[in-house]
Design a protein around this motif. Structure first.
Motif, mmCIF file in Angstrom:
data_model
loop_
_atom_site.group_PDB
_atom_site.id
_atom_site.type_symbol
_atom_site.label_atom_id
_atom_site.label_comp_id
_atom_site.label_asym_id
_atom_site.label_seq_id
_atom_site.Cartn_x
_atom_site.Cartn_y
_atom_site.Cartn_z
ATOM 1 N N VAL A 91 0.843 -1.359 0.008
ATOM 2 C CA VAL A 91 0.015 0.031 0.000
ATOM 3 C C VAL A 91 0.761 1.275 -0.023
ATOM 4 O O VAL A 91 0.662 2.245 -0.671
ATOM 5 C CB VAL A 91 -0.874 0.151 1.151
ATOM 6 N N ILE A 380 -2.350 -7.124 -3.860
ATOM 7 C CA ILE A 380 -2.751 -5.799 -3.209
ATOM 8 C C ILE A 380 -2.493 -4.843 -4.124
ATOM 9 O O ILE A 380 -3.519 -3.668 -4.105
ATOM 10 C CB ILE A 380 -1.876 -5.758 -1.709
ATOM 11 N N THR A 381 -1.671 -4.507 -4.756
ATOM 12 C CA THR A 381 -1.250 -3.410 -5.715
ATOM 13 C C THR A 381 -2.184 -3.623 -6.946
ATOM 14 O O THR A 381 -2.981 -2.414 -7.205
ATOM 15 C CB THR A 381 0.153 -3.340 -6.007
ATOM 16 N N SER A 385 -5.185 -1.692 -4.272
ATOM 17 C CA SER A 385 -4.767 -0.116 -4.372
ATOM 18 C C SER A 385 -4.854 0.513 -5.342
ATOM 19 O O SER A 385 -5.117 1.648 -5.380
ATOM 20 C CB SER A 385 -3.201 -0.480 -3.544
#
Length: 397
Positions: A91, A380-381, A385
């Motif tokens: 993040v 996550i990326t 995010s």
């Protein structure tokens, strides 16, 4: 062009991209190969109406909401808890990309280019589509093409950096393993992958799962559509302060945690493949505007934004990684995963472990440390995010 022929031509182009990607171990991604074929094709006479002729643009526009909600069903709160340090660094990388491009990139590249570049660099196709739509709504066709090209070439910047840094980290882990074999986790690649992507299936959900015979494509897609509509309506209720697509991602996660949505629901509904084809049509449709002259003018913003993005990743991940006890090489590699995501995270981790480890035990030990972090960071990326960042950036354009 005839509808059936147009669809078949596009599928053949995407298939060639996949074949080249597989043969080169994702060094030349499907996105890159397909975009080169399409660009050259448009310049030599391929109809620029091919995406309309294939009837993919309208369905692709609808499928974005389905796909983002589906992405939420891939998320497990347990995975995030187990790899919370990796999540924080990932993040932080996305925040670093956004801030560095906005603060430093805007004066150097221009505000529109800096804003449009951050989400695609942080993630991929969905973020690029969101920025492209925002750019086209303001009549900025070149910016829409720019966002597409960022996705196409970012792997060429991300793969070498991640490979070099992970090789150095692997050598450190190998040396530690040799000194003290208990200091490094030793798992097979299959065990690591299964652990890193494990779902919360063991825990009972508030809403019990449907019997297998009722998990039909129609029922699964109906449930997915209901949740996607709820996401849009919730976003509208708060005047779109949260982007509707971001809200779809949120309600997708909640839907899975409650048990209403199955994990990886579009794959279970046998709908993921065709949905991705239509999504590719959305992203590649911007290439119909990309003349050789336009590409020449976009060269500096493309290269400049990716270099600035990497600098932003290096700075933020180094700082956060040091605070959390990660090596600089591992922390930056986690951030750089934003530029390629899965399956690149899996491929590079295995290649590095096989290259550095001299025995099967050493290879497994290296992979046991690197692979879970890279898989989680890429998810996550790319999945979360970058979509959130795009939801913020579209309001600044």
């Amino acid at each position: 062009m005839d509808n059936l022929l147009a669809l078949t031509v596009l599928c053949v182009i995407f298939a060639i991209g996949d074949l080249v990607s597989a043969k080169t171990k994702s060094i030349f991604s499907m996105l890159f190969v397909s975009s080169v074929i399409l660009l050259i094709g448009f310049w030599v006479g391929l109809p620029t109406t091919i995406f309309d002729d294939a009837a993919l643009l309208s369905i692709g526009g609808i499928m974005i909401a389905y796909l983002i909600t589906h992405m939420g069903t891939l998320m497990s709160f347990k995975d995030l808890k187990d790899q919370w340090k990796t999540v924080v660094i990932a993040v932080g990388a996305v925040v670093g990309i956004g801030l560095f491009l906005f603060i430093v990139g805007a004066p150097l590249l221009g505000k529109e280019y800096a804003i449009a570049a951050a989400p695609p660099i942080s993630g991929g196709v969905v973020a690029a589509i969101m920025m492209g739509e925002a750019a086209k709504a303001k009549g900025l066709e070149s910016i829409a093409v720019f966002a597409t090209l960022i996705v196409v070439i970012q792997g060429f910047f991300g793969y070498p950096v991640a490979s070099i840094l992970l090789s150095k980290e692997a050598r450190r882990l190998r040396d530690n393993y040799r000194k003290n074999k208990d200091s490094v986790s030793s798992q097979t690649a299959e065990e690591v992958s299964a652990t890193a992507t494990k779902s919360l299936g063991e825990k009972p959900k508030p809403i019990p799962p449907l019997p297998k015979h009722l998990q039909t494509p129609y029922i699964l897609l109906a449930k997915l559509g209901i949740v996607a509509v709820i996401g849009f309506q919730l976003a509208h209720l708060i005047n779109d302060i949260i982007n509707p697509y971001v809200m779809c991602l949120i309600v997708g996660v909640v839907g899975r945690e409650l048990g209403f949505l199955e994990e990886d629901i579009m794959t279970k509904a046998n709908a993921f493949g065709l949905a991705m084809v239509s999504l590719m049509a959305i992203i590649f449709a911007n290439l119909t505007q990309a003349t050789p002259e336009m590409l020449a003018t976009l060269l500096w913003p493309l290269v400049g934004s990716l270099i600035l993005g990497l600098i932003g990743i290096a700075i933020t991940c180094s700082i956060i990684g040091k605070l959390l006890g990660y090596s600089k090489e591992m922390a930056i590699s986690i951030g750089v995963s934003a530029l390629f995501g899965f399956p690149g995270t899996f491929i590079i981790s295995n290649e590095v472990a096989n290259a550095v480890g001299e025995t099967e035990e050493e290879k497994d030990a290296i992979l046991g440390e690197i692979l879970p972090k890279m898989l989680v960071s890429g998810f996550i990326t790319v999945t979360i995010s970058s979509v959130v960042l795009a939801g913020v950036m579209v309001n600044l354009m």
